[in-house]
Write an enzyme that holds these catalytic residues in place. Sequence first.
Site, PDB file in Angstrom:
ATOM      1  N   SER A 288       0.812  -1.212   0.000  1.00  0.00           N
ATOM      2  CA  SER A 288       0.000   0.000   0.000  1.00  0.00           C
ATOM      3  C   SER A 288       0.852   1.272   0.000  1.00  0.00           C
ATOM      4  CB  SER A 288      -0.960  -0.056   1.195  1.00  0.00           C
ATOM      5  OG  SER A 288      -1.888   0.986   1.159  1.00  0.00           O
ATOM      6  N   ASP A 299      10.509   4.976 -10.077  1.00  0.00           N
ATOM      7  CA  ASP A 299      10.108   5.544 -11.373  1.00  0.00           C
ATOM      8  C   ASP A 299      10.863   6.822 -11.713  1.00  0.00           C
ATOM      9  OD1 ASP A 299       8.388   3.460 -11.626  1.00  0.00           O
ATOM     10  OD2 ASP A 299       6.565   4.645 -11.814  1.00  0.00           O
ATOM     11  N   LYS A 313      -0.693  -4.198  -3.049  1.00  0.00           N
ATOM     12  CA  LYS A 313      -2.000  -3.654  -2.642  1.00  0.00           C
ATOM     13  C   LYS A 313      -2.106  -2.230  -3.179  1.00  0.00           C
ATOM     14  CE  LYS A 313      -5.034  -2.337   1.160  1.00  0.00           C
ATOM     15  NZ  LYS A 313      -5.372  -1.059   0.534  1.00  0.00           N
TER      16      LYS A 313
END
Length: 529
Positions: A288, A299, A313
Amino acid sequence: MMMKKIKVYALLVCLLATSAAQAQSFGSAAMRKLQMAEFAISNFYVDKVDEDKLVEEAIIKMLAQLDPHSTYSDAEEVKKMNEPLQGNFEGIGVQFQMIEDTLLVVQPVSNGPSEKVGILAGDRIIAVNDSAIAGVKMSTEDIMKRLRGPKGSKVNLTIVRRGVQDPLVFTVKRDKIPILSLDASYMIQPKIGYIRINRFGATTAEEFKKAMKDLQKQGMKDLILDLQGNGGGYLNAAIDLANEFLGQKELIVYTEGRTAQRSEFFAKGNGEFRDGRLIVLVDEYTASASEIVSGAVQDWDRGIIVGRRSFGKGLVQRPIDLPDGSMIRLTIARYYTPAGRCIQKPYDSSTDYNKDLIDRFNHGELMNADSIHFPDSLKVQTKKLKRTVYGGGGIMPDYFVPIDTTLYTDYHRKLVGKGVIIKFTMKFIEDHRKELADKYKKFDSFNEKFVIDDDMLATLREMGEKEGVKFNEEQYQKALPLIKTQLKALIARDLWDMNEYFRVMNTTNESVQKALEIFRSGEYQKKLK
């Protein structure tokens, strides 16, 4: 008789018609059908029904048809769920362990209500407000209910203290007790700091900033951020933490759903660790909010991810408060990383979903990176260096670290499961607290000189036998390095705190050691050049 039946049926039709008319405001035919069914059952069923329970079960059954994270919680569960994330609860302020039906104080919370009245580590609480809690097989939950209470309320604790003949009675005034998000923060090597976060709560960003500034004063240039086992928490906490590492207007995460429009969250550019080298540790229990931070760091090529593929999640829940204090957490959108990867792993059925980690183990994924195969369709490129990373659920690390299965044996698992490791530590501390405190004034001295000797290990094995853990020489020898490290870490925790516990445990943590190797070897610069 026939006339009576006609009247009853007429009344039933009338009542159901009235119910249907009232249900018109809900709009859909399905909603009217549901309300009419509940009305009929509660009013005409042959036996009396618990209407609240009936509705509760219907809600649970409906949510079970959706996804694994759309859930219902009753009022008590809501309170328990929120406390760790809100950052505090109201109580007496002690860390404790249950040892042989007795509550043993491991540590009073620093400057908390128990410490203020003189309760010490090693004290045994045997009664709360004249109600015995020792020797009566009371559950930990029931004991917690007696110890907790509203701020300002008072509770009498009867305590047995080693070396004091008669029981002592303390009156403790309950207060707000902080629940910290950070387990540890320390300089793991010169210029390299280490911070471990266990959840993303209301105070996480504030705790992190304070810890980071303290480490920077000690000369920290590079950081290991440990999110292993971190199951997540508040979205805002994840955004605030990621902000510490990213540049202005760099996308942290976006959410999108069927009715929820795309929402984007950007870094402000005012973070205080935007330049130093950064390694984030993840594992199969990292989930999460932790995956949001890890995904953003990866990224934007801001740092390196080390460990094993994270849990996956990536569903956004909206809390819907119900009138009785209960709550529905309804999934309304998905999380996406800056490069467009969906964090959520597939969930065709809840059974398969819950078995995912077992399947990963059985397929060899936790031991061997080569067993992980992603289709080309899941390939995406990082934002700056155009490195290939993969979607498909969870964050795949840049450097894979397998679980070291050689240390984990059935013998060790049974020692842990039966509570032998903890019981031994508590007994050892209780018998030697003063001696240890006099000999090791500082943790560094303890860490350097204290060893788990043969006598201690013999006692551990004897305690295991008494608890029904049959000794196995081969498995014992395999697990011995881990057993010694755990015992030393737990003793350090009880003498000091969690910070010292992780300073010991991290000496054998493969992911932590890999991070240090990456910093030392120059691999970091090669990966992010």
